[in-house]
Design a protein around this motif. Structure first.
Motif, mmCIF file in Angstrom:
data_model
loop_
_atom_site.group_PDB
_atom_site.id
_atom_site.type_symbol
_atom_site.label_atom_id
_atom_site.label_comp_id
_atom_site.label_asym_id
_atom_site.label_seq_id
_atom_site.Cartn_x
_atom_site.Cartn_y
_atom_site.Cartn_z
ATOM 1 N N TYR A 66 -1.030 -0.215 -3.220
ATOM 2 C CA TYR A 66 -1.419 -0.019 -2.390
ATOM 3 C C TYR A 66 -2.902 1.238 -2.454
ATOM 4 N N GLY A 67 -4.117 0.825 -3.462
ATOM 5 C CA GLY A 67 -4.846 2.186 -3.174
ATOM 6 C C GLY A 67 -5.533 2.051 -3.859
ATOM 7 N N ASP A 68 -6.823 3.123 -3.846
ATOM 8 C CA ASP A 68 -8.269 2.605 -5.224
ATOM 9 C C ASP A 68 -8.201 1.327 -5.951
ATOM 10 N N GLU A 73 -7.173 0.616 -11.713
ATOM 11 C CA GLU A 73 -7.250 -0.882 -12.535
ATOM 12 C C GLU A 73 -6.690 -0.497 -14.308
ATOM 13 N N ARG A 74 -6.738 1.471 -14.313
ATOM 14 C CA ARG A 74 -7.098 1.672 -15.843
ATOM 15 C C ARG A 74 -5.852 1.469 -16.114
ATOM 16 N N PHE A 75 -4.492 1.108 -15.381
ATOM 17 C CA PHE A 75 -2.998 0.904 -15.701
ATOM 18 C C PHE A 75 -2.654 -0.656 -15.355
ATOM 19 N N GLY A 76 -3.633 -1.378 -15.118
ATOM 20 C CA GLY A 76 -4.075 -3.061 -15.493
ATOM 21 C C GLY A 76 -3.523 -3.500 -14.245
ATOM 22 N N PRO A 88 3.370 -7.156 4.566
ATOM 23 C CA PRO A 88 4.619 -6.295 5.441
ATOM 24 C C PRO A 88 3.919 -6.617 6.537
ATOM 25 N N TYR A 89 2.764 -6.181 7.197
ATOM 26 C CA TYR A 89 1.251 -5.446 7.854
ATOM 27 C C TYR A 89 0.239 -5.946 7.400
ATOM 28 N N PRO A 90 -0.799 -6.047 8.316
ATOM 29 C CA PRO A 90 -1.998 -6.146 7.500
ATOM 30 C C PRO A 90 -2.266 -5.237 7.241
ATOM 31 N N LEU A 91 -3.538 -5.156 5.899
ATOM 32 C CA LEU A 91 -4.204 -4.014 5.009
ATOM 33 C C LEU A 91 -5.485 -4.027 5.750
ATOM 34 N N GLU A 92 -5.871 -1.977 6.346
ATOM 35 C CA GLU A 92 -7.399 -1.994 6.500
ATOM 36 C C GLU A 92 -7.983 -1.702 5.492
ATOM 37 N N TRP A 93 -7.681 -1.941 3.945
ATOM 38 C CA TRP A 93 -8.265 -1.724 3.444
ATOM 39 C C TRP A 93 -8.209 -3.381 2.380
ATOM 40 N N PRO A 94 -8.429 -4.554 2.722
ATOM 41 C CA PRO A 94 -7.645 -5.096 1.754
ATOM 42 C C PRO A 94 -7.278 -5.080 0.007
ATOM 43 N N GLY A 96 -7.769 -3.064 -1.745
ATOM 44 C CA GLY A 96 -6.417 -2.210 -2.503
ATOM 45 C C GLY A 96 -5.309 -2.855 -2.452
ATOM 46 N N TRP A 97 -5.109 -3.903 -2.325
ATOM 47 C CA TRP A 97 -3.789 -4.573 -2.278
ATOM 48 C C TRP A 97 -3.605 -5.209 -4.384
ATOM 49 N N GLN A 98 -2.981 -4.829 -4.998
ATOM 50 C CA GLN A 98 -3.058 -5.033 -6.730
ATOM 51 C C GLN A 98 -1.524 -4.789 -7.166
ATOM 52 N N ALA A 99 -1.988 -5.915 -8.208
ATOM 53 C CA ALA A 99 -0.206 -5.112 -8.465
ATOM 54 C C ALA A 99 -0.718 -5.813 -10.194
#
Ligand SMILES: CC(C)(COP(=O)(O)OP(=O)(O)OC[C@H]1O[C@@H](n2cnc3c(N)ncnc32)[C@H](O)[C@@H]1OP(=O)(O)O)[C@@H](O)C(=O)NCCC(=O)NCCS
Length: 126
Positions: A66-68, A73-76, A88-94, A96-99
């Protein structure tokens, strides 16, 4: 990351869980920080690359963050993949949620809830 006996960077990875899928083997990268005066020298990248290498060796199939997105993105890491997993909780900056996929996972038919370790189980962190 240590330089001359001084900690100049840190990253932690912890497991995440899906109640309906006990075999799920996912982790989350959080937190990551490099001492301000040491930033821009590749230390953050090395902490991520080394961590991902270790998670691969543990047969972890997916890593969340959960970040910028401009950094991760440079790590894929991809936001689209993460939309299948509810935090688990609603995101302040949705956005930023990546996998990042490391192995094969069963694509969920519907989005599933993930749980995290106690230290990340704090709405202020999300
Ligand atoms: C994000 C952070 C860990 C990166 O550490 P680092 O050691 O400077 O990272 P690297 O040297 O590997 O990479 C630096 C590159 O990332 C870029 N970068 C850093 N933060 C960025 C951001 N938020 N968005 C986009 N790019 C970013 C830098 O501009 C630099 O770009 P370049 O390679 O094109 O020159 C560090 O900036 C930090 O500790 N920030 C404060 C804490 C934080 O935001 N942590 C992440 C929370 S999810």
């Amino acid at each position: 990351a240590v330089d001359d006996n001084e900690i100049i960077g840190n990253v932690a990875y912890s497991p995440v869980f899906i109640a309906e899928k006990p075999d799920f083997h996912g982790y989350i990268l959080a937190p990551l920080a490099v001492k301000p005066e040491c930033q821009g020298n590749g230390i953050g990248s090395k902490l991520i690359d080394a961590g991902i290498k270790r998670l691969r060796s543990m047969n972890v199939t997916i890593v969340f963050v959960y970040g910028d997105p401009r950094y991760y993105e440079r790590f894929g890491f991809k936001a689209e993949l993460a939309t299948h997993f509810i935090t688990p909780y609603p995101l302040e900056w949705p956005f930023g949620w990546q996998a990042l996929l490391l192995g094969e996972i069963e694509e969920p038919n519907a989005a599933v809830n993930i749980k995290c370790v106690k230290s990340l189980n704090n709405p202020k962190l999300w």
